[in-house]
Design a protein around this motif. Structure first.
Motif, PDB file in Angstrom:
ATOM      1  N   GLY A 190       0.832  -1.193   0.000  1.00 48.87           N
ATOM      2  CA  GLY A 190       0.000   0.000   0.000  1.00 48.87           C
ATOM      3  C   GLY A 190       0.866   1.241   0.000  1.00 48.87           C
ATOM      4  O   GLY A 190       2.085   1.175   0.205  1.00 48.87           O
ATOM      5  N   THR A 191       0.246   2.389  -0.218  1.00 48.40           N
ATOM      6  CA  THR A 191       0.998   3.634  -0.352  1.00 48.40           C
ATOM      7  C   THR A 191       0.638   4.682   0.701  1.00 48.40           C
ATOM      8  O   THR A 191       1.274   5.732   0.755  1.00 48.40           O
ATOM      9  CB  THR A 191       0.752   4.251  -1.737  1.00 48.40           C
ATOM     10  OG1 THR A 191      -0.660   4.444  -1.909  1.00 48.40           O
ATOM     11  CG2 THR A 191       1.268   3.342  -2.845  1.00 48.40           C
ATOM     12  N   ASP A 192      -0.394   4.422   1.522  1.00 45.05           N
ATOM     13  CA  ASP A 192      -0.881   5.417   2.491  1.00 45.05           C
ATOM     14  C   ASP A 192      -1.265   6.720   1.789  1.00 45.05           C
ATOM     15  O   ASP A 192      -1.163   7.811   2.356  1.00 45.05           O
ATOM     16  CB  ASP A 192       0.166   5.691   3.567  1.00 45.05           C
ATOM     17  CG  ASP A 192      -0.450   5.940   4.944  1.00 45.05           C
ATOM     18  OD1 ASP A 192      -1.688   5.873   5.064  1.00 45.05           O
ATOM     19  OD2 ASP A 192       0.313   6.206   5.892  1.00 45.05           O
ATOM     20  N   SER A 193      -1.696   6.607   0.543  1.00 46.91           N
ATOM     21  CA  SER A 193      -2.013   7.798  -0.249  1.00 46.91           C
ATOM     22  C   SER A 193      -3.130   8.606   0.396  1.00 46.91           C
ATOM     23  O   SER A 193      -4.073   8.067   0.959  1.00 46.91           O
ATOM     24  CB  SER A 193      -2.413   7.396  -1.665  1.00 46.91           C
ATOM     25  OG  SER A 193      -1.312   6.875  -2.366  1.00 46.91           O
ATOM     26  N   GLY A 194      -2.983   9.920   0.265  1.00 48.35           N
ATOM     27  CA  GLY A 194      -3.866  10.867   0.929  1.00 48.35           C
ATOM     28  C   GLY A 194      -3.168  11.594   2.047  1.00 48.35           C
ATOM     29  O   GLY A 194      -3.513  12.726   2.379  1.00 48.35           O
ATOM     30  N   MET A 195      -2.154  10.936   2.648  1.00 47.82           N
ATOM     31  CA  MET A 195      -1.338  11.607   3.649  1.00 47.82           C
ATOM     32  C   MET A 195      -0.462  12.662   2.952  1.00 47.82           C
ATOM     33  O   MET A 195      -0.327  12.657   1.730  1.00 47.82           O
ATOM     34  CB  MET A 195      -0.467  10.581   4.393  1.00 47.82           C
ATOM     35  CG  MET A 195      -1.280   9.559   5.207  1.00 47.82           C
ATOM     36  SD  MET A 195      -2.329  10.300   6.480  1.00 47.82           S
ATOM     37  CE  MET A 195      -3.922  10.326   5.645  1.00 47.82           C
ATOM     38  N   PRO A 196       0.161  13.583   3.717  1.00 49.44           N
ATOM     39  CA  PRO A 196       0.915  14.667   3.074  1.00 49.44           C
ATOM     40  C   PRO A 196       1.897  14.156   2.013  1.00 49.44           C
ATOM     41  O   PRO A 196       2.759  13.333   2.305  1.00 49.44           O
ATOM     42  CB  PRO A 196       1.638  15.330   4.252  1.00 49.44           C
ATOM     43  CG  PRO A 196       0.721  15.109   5.412  1.00 49.44           C
ATOM     44  CD  PRO A 196       0.142  13.731   5.187  1.00 49.44           C
ATOM     45  N   ASN A 197       1.708  14.643   0.795  1.00 48.60           N
ATOM     46  CA  ASN A 197       2.572  14.341  -0.348  1.00 48.60           C
ATOM     47  C   ASN A 197       2.463  12.914  -0.886  1.00 48.60           C
ATOM     48  O   ASN A 197       3.124  12.586  -1.877  1.00 48.60           O
ATOM     49  CB  ASN A 197       4.042  14.651  -0.039  1.00 48.60           C
ATOM     50  CG  ASN A 197       4.291  16.138   0.066  1.00 48.60           C
ATOM     51  OD1 ASN A 197       3.936  16.898  -0.828  1.00 48.60           O
ATOM     52  ND2 ASN A 197       4.873  16.567   1.167  1.00 48.60           N
ATOM     53  N   ALA A 198       1.663  12.071  -0.270  1.00 53.01           N
ATOM     54  CA  ALA A 198       1.532  10.684  -0.734  1.00 53.01           C
ATOM     55  C   ALA A 198       0.440  10.627  -1.808  1.00 53.01           C
ATOM     56  O   ALA A 198      -0.720  10.328  -1.525  1.00 53.01           O
ATOM     57  CB  ALA A 198       1.206   9.757   0.428  1.00 53.01           C
ATOM     58  N   VAL A 199       0.823  10.921  -3.045  1.00 50.11           N
ATOM     59  CA  VAL A 199      -0.140  11.032  -4.146  1.00 50.11           C
ATOM     60  C   VAL A 199      -0.724   9.664  -4.495  1.00 50.11           C
ATOM     61  O   VAL A 199      -0.176   8.619  -4.130  1.00 50.11           O
ATOM     62  CB  VAL A 199       0.506  11.678  -5.382  1.00 50.11           C
ATOM     63  CG1 VAL A 199       0.928  13.111  -5.087  1.00 50.11           C
ATOM     64  CG2 VAL A 199       1.693  10.851  -5.866  1.00 50.11           C
TER      65      VAL A 199
END
Length: 408
Positions: free
Chosen positions: A306-315
């Protein structure tokens, strides 16, 4: 319309099975056949034929940890907490579309507020109103008063509150998320090295979720919390960094062997900007970024990416960049692709419907220029993305400008 999608090769999944000069017949939302294009055309003479010379057809990618309701800012849940409902729903859809742009036809959303992700999931299942991947939604994560992400509305302190919170989510959630430990994003709350729930409470969460047919994903950075999660029997341990303090990396051999034996899954959350993070981190002697992934894999622990996208800078549209870490750690390309497709689908309970290019399965497919087994860079922007039979080009998935750009 029935479509025959043909390319130089079909990577079936598991990745070791590759069909040269093959095609896939898509009928409605399902794969109706896989094999030579001319044979499929005889079976379905009225089908549209889409030819992609030099390309590969493969299963869609699975991103196991995103936050579709987060806006990439330094206060990533500010929009979902305070914004107008229409704005929040538009944000979720824009971020979901960005996931598709990177080839992710399935995403697991592990924390929102007000049930907005499930609302988008259900609307887009009923009506193809916008390009979105298959979404597994957890809703607001369980946490303690003042605990990590308490502001998302999932506070449950007592056993009775825990049961009630799970009961309230059961009808709309695909799984339960619990903040088993603290985190950096909640000022004044427990640190990422501290636990928020006891083993008994975590076991209660697992058992009560199971009574609704749901599994549990647990947020856990610290070693003590990870050990509690293994003892309690959660399905996936998110982040799973094995840290007991700043500059401390642990390697408890007995614990990781138990994790492997009982099938506890490690949920990796390598964000797209991981290279910039490495520049700011000081590691103990003998350690490097991502070593816990190799260590757990060597001990037989299964993991999802996973990418944890949505967190700061995690596009949301740079899944390929997160996969680069695995190449640097020494995983071969076939391993990486299988982990991000067939393996992830199986581990997340979707193996019967997606993750492979086989007759009868959902048509969740990518057409990529070139061969990803030779060069993973071709995964960066698939030329064609098919999710449950609906096909999109990169032009169809172009950014809308709704909070899919990183903050400065």
């Amino acid at each position: 319309m029935d479509r025959i999608v043909e390319a130089d090769r079909v990577i079936v999944g598991p990745v070791g099975e590759v069909l040269d000069r093959a095609a896939v017949l898509v009928r409605g939302d399902r794969i109706s056949g896989v094999g030579p294009a001319d044979e499929l055309a005889v079976r379905c003479p009225g089908a549209e034929r889409l030819r992609f010379p030099g390309a590969s057809i493969m299963p869609g990618l699975v991103n196991s940890h995103v936050h579709l309701a987060a806006d990439l800012s330094r206060e990533p849940f500010g929009t979902v907490r305070h914004g107008p409902r229409d704005e929040v729903l538009a944000l979720v859809r824009a971020n979901a579309q960005a996931c598709l742009r990177s080839g992710c036809t399935t995403v697991r959303d592990l924390g929102d507020a007000h049930g907005v992700v499930a609302e988008v999931r259900d609307q887009d299942r009923a009506v193809a109103s916008s390009p979105t991947p298959r979404i597994l939604a957890a809703g607001a994560p369980l946490t303690i008063s003042g605990g990590h992400c308490w502001f998302l509305g999932g506070v449950a302190d007592t056993d009775a509150e825990i049961r009630a919170a799970i009961d309230a989510r059961a009808a709309s959630s695909d799984l339960i998320k619990v903040m088993a430990g603290g985190g950096q994003m909640t000022p004044g709350g427990p640190s990422e090295f501290e636990s928020q729930y006891t083993v008994a409470q975590l076991r209660l969460i697992v058992e009560h979720a199971a009574s609704h047919g749901l599994t549990v994903a647990a947020h856990a950075h610290g070693t003590a919390t990870i050990l509690d999660c293994i003892e309690a029997g959660v399905a996936t341990i998110e982040h799973c960094g094995w840290r007991s303090g700043p500059m401390q990396r642990d390697r408890p051999e007995e614990a990781v062997r138990r994790m492997a034996a009982q099938g506890t899954i490690a949920g990796d959350t390598t964000p797209p900007q991981w290279r910039r993070m490495v520049e700011r981190i000081t590691f103990p002697d003998g350690f490097r970024f991502g070593d816990q992934i190799s260590w757990m894999t060597d001990h037989g622990v299964a993991h999802v990416i996973g990418t944890d996208s949505g967190m700061p800078n995690a596009v949301f549209d740079e899944f390929r960049t997160s996969l680069e870490l695995y190449e640097e750690l020494g995983f071969n390309r076939a391993q990486i692709i299988e982990t991000a497709t067939t393996g992830a689908a199986r581990l997340l309970g979707l193996g019967a419907s997606t993750g492979a290019v086989r007759e009868g399965m959902d048509a969740d497919l990518l057409v990529v220029d070139g061969n990803p087994l030779d060069n993973l860079d071709v995964l960066h922007r698939p030329s064609h993305v098919i999710v449950r039979g609906r096909g999109y080009s990169q032009a169809d998935l172009s950014p809308t400008g709704t909070a899919t750009e990183p903050v400065a």
